[in-house]
Every structure is written in C-alpha cells, then in structure tokens.
Design a protein around this motif. Structure first.
Motif, PDB file in Angstrom:
ATOM      1  N   VAL A  18       0.851  -1.189   0.000  1.00 12.42           N
ATOM      2  CA  VAL A  18       0.000   0.000   0.000  1.00 12.42           C
ATOM      3  C   VAL A  18       0.890   1.243   0.000  1.00 12.42           C
ATOM      4  N   ASP A  19       0.486   2.279  -0.720  1.00 16.38           N
ATOM      5  CA  ASP A  19       1.233   3.535  -0.762  1.00 16.38           C
ATOM      6  C   ASP A  19       1.114   4.241   0.589  1.00 16.38           C
ATOM      7  N   TRP A  20       2.240   4.453   1.260  1.00 15.84           N
ATOM      8  CA  TRP A  20       2.256   5.155   2.540  1.00 15.84           C
ATOM      9  C   TRP A  20       2.805   6.569   2.401  1.00 15.84           C
ATOM     10  N   GLY A  21       3.124   6.993   1.177  1.00 19.60           N
ATOM     11  CA  GLY A  21       3.520   8.378   0.927  1.00 19.60           C
ATOM     12  C   GLY A  21       4.991   8.661   1.121  1.00 19.60           C
ATOM     13  N   VAL A  22       5.319   9.956   1.050  1.00 20.73           N
ATOM     14  CA  VAL A  22       6.713  10.395   1.198  1.00 20.73           C
ATOM     15  C   VAL A  22       7.075  10.476   2.675  1.00 20.73           C
ATOM     16  N   GLN A  23       8.353  10.297   2.942  1.00 18.95           N
ATOM     17  CA  GLN A  23       8.843  10.416   4.315  1.00 18.95           C
ATOM     18  C   GLN A  23       8.783  11.886   4.737  1.00 18.95           C
ATOM     19  N   PRO A  24       8.211  12.150   5.898  1.00 17.22           N
ATOM     20  CA  PRO A  24       8.214  13.538   6.390  1.00 17.22           C
ATOM     21  C   PRO A  24       9.617  13.934   6.860  1.00 17.22           C
ATOM     22  N   ASP A  25       9.820  15.204   7.082  1.00 14.71           N
ATOM     23  CA  ASP A  25      11.084  15.735   7.614  1.00 14.71           C
ATOM     24  C   ASP A  25      12.284  15.437   6.728  1.00 14.71           C
ATOM     25  N   ALA A  26      12.086  15.497   5.395  1.00 20.68           N
ATOM     26  CA  ALA A  26      13.167  15.214   4.449  1.00 20.68           C
ATOM     27  C   ALA A  26      14.294  16.233   4.583  1.00 20.68           C
ATOM     28  N   LEU A  27      15.524  15.738   4.519  1.00 24.08           N
ATOM     29  CA  LEU A  27      16.719  16.581   4.490  1.00 24.08           C
ATOM     30  C   LEU A  27      17.317  16.589   3.089  1.00 24.08           C
ATOM     31  N   ASP A  28      17.121  15.485   2.360  1.00 24.44           N
ATOM     32  CA  ASP A  28      17.639  15.363   1.003  1.00 24.44           C
ATOM     33  C   ASP A  28      16.868  14.257   0.291  1.00 24.44           C
ATOM     34  N   GLY A  29      16.492  14.486  -0.948  1.00 25.54           N
ATOM     35  CA  GLY A  29      15.753  13.487  -1.701  1.00 25.54           C
ATOM     36  C   GLY A  29      14.296  13.436  -1.283  1.00 25.54           C
ATOM     37  N   ALA A  30      13.578  12.524  -1.885  1.00 27.14           N
ATOM     38  CA  ALA A  30      12.145  12.374  -1.590  1.00 27.14           C
ATOM     39  C   ALA A  30      11.824  10.903  -1.404  1.00 27.14           C
ATOM     40  N   SER A  31      12.270  10.343  -0.283  1.00 26.62           N
ATOM     41  CA  SER A  31      12.001   8.937   0.016  1.00 26.62           C
ATOM     42  C   SER A  31      10.506   8.679   0.014  1.00 26.62           C
ATOM     43  N   HIS A  32      10.134   7.584  -0.595  1.00 27.90           N
ATOM     44  CA  HIS A  32       8.731   7.207  -0.695  1.00 27.90           C
ATOM     45  C   HIS A  32       8.553   5.840  -0.045  1.00 27.90           C
ATOM     46  N   SER A  33       7.493   5.688   0.749  1.00 29.70           N
ATOM     47  CA  SER A  33       7.251   4.443   1.473  1.00 29.70           C
ATOM     48  C   SER A  33       6.019   3.710   0.973  1.00 29.70           C
ATOM     49  N   THR A  34       6.120   2.397   1.005  1.00 27.07           N
ATOM     50  CA  THR A  34       4.983   1.511   0.806  1.00 27.07           C
ATOM     51  C   THR A  34       5.054   0.459   1.902  1.00 27.07           C
ATOM     52  N   GLY A  35       3.968  -0.229   2.123  1.00 22.23           N
ATOM     53  CA  GLY A  35       4.008  -1.250   3.157  1.00 22.23           C
ATOM     54  C   GLY A  35       2.761  -2.096   3.186  1.00 22.23           C
ATOM     55  N   LYS A  36       2.755  -3.006   4.132  1.00 20.00           N
ATOM     56  CA  LYS A  36       1.619  -3.907   4.323  1.00 20.00           C
ATOM     57  C   LYS A  36       1.578  -4.267   5.796  1.00 20.00           C
ATOM     58  N   LEU A  37       0.432  -4.033   6.423  1.00 18.17           N
ATOM     59  CA  LEU A  37       0.271  -4.393   7.831  1.00 18.17           C
ATOM     60  C   LEU A  37       0.076  -5.895   7.980  1.00 18.17           C
ATOM     61  N   VAL A  38       0.672  -6.445   9.021  1.00 17.06           N
ATOM     62  CA  VAL A  38       0.397  -7.816   9.430  1.00 17.06           C
ATOM     63  C   VAL A  38      -0.673  -7.770  10.511  1.00 17.06           C
ATOM     64  N   HIS A  39      -0.495  -6.820  11.447  1.00 19.31           N
ATOM     65  CA  HIS A  39      -1.423  -6.714  12.576  1.00 19.31           C
ATOM     66  C   HIS A  39      -1.341  -5.326  13.185  1.00 19.31           C
TER      67      HIS A  39
END
Length: 116
Positions: A18-39
């Motif tokens: 699932v798209d979890w968006g960009v990492q907040p508080d970026a210092l450099d670049g635009a890290s993007h997160s995805t993931g999947k919950l188990v619980h």
C-alpha cells in the motif's frame, strides 16, 4: 476468516504493498514508502508489518520500541548522540522508544517491523 496468528507469506518479495507516501522531515531526496500491515492492535499497539522505502535522507524520531529486521537494501542511521548504525539485508535493530536521529537510505530497503 480472521487468523488466530496474523501472518503474511513472502514478506521479503511480495508486491501488493500500500502507498504510505513520502517520508516527512526530508533533508535530502524524496524517500517514498509503501508497506503492508500484518497486525494492528487496540490503539495501534502492537503494530507489525512490512515497510519498503526508496532512497533519501530524513530526520527520525521513534515513538515506541521498534524492532526491525532488514531483508533488502542498505541504509545508515545516525543517532543524535553520534552513533552510526549501518544496515543491510540480514541486519536486526531494536530502536528504543525516544530514539532520535537521521536515516539515509542508499538502496531501496525493506524491513519487517514490530512497534511495541
């Protein structure tokens, strides 16, 4: 049907994230997160899942104890007191609640995590 032991197969390779968006508080670049919950328990405690993040650099503050098992990629964590933790596939890190510092992802990383 709900499992008595929540689980995901192929945690190190699955692609239905699932798209979890960009990492907040970026210092450099635009890290993007995805993931999947188990619980996710009551009040989100505990929470466990898969997290994938693309390269970038940001400030980080860990709100609760978090155990991470890195299964792919490479990153550097630097605490505010100067400790450097290099992570790669096979690394396990226990970040205590209140840990602060920076994360620099060099190669897209994937970890299996549990927030207490």
């Amino acid at each position: 049907m709900t499992s008595s032991a929540p689980h995901l197969y192929q945690a190190s390779t699955r692609t239905d994230l699932v798209d979890w968006g960009v990492q907040p508080d970026a210092l450099d670049g635009a890290s993007h997160s995805t993931g999947k919950l188990v619980h996710k328990g009551p009040n989100n405690q505990p929470e466990s899942g898969i997290w994938v993040c693309t390269p970038g650099h940001w400030r980080l503050s860990i709100p609760r104890d978090e155990l991470c098992h890195f299964v792919a990629g490479r990153a550097t964590y630097r605490s505010d007191v100067g400790e450097v933790i290099e992570v790669a596939a096979g690394t396990v890190v226990m970040f205590p609640a209140g840990w602060t510092g920076e994360c620099a992802v060099h190669e897209t990383m994937r970890n299996v995590y549990m927030l207490a």
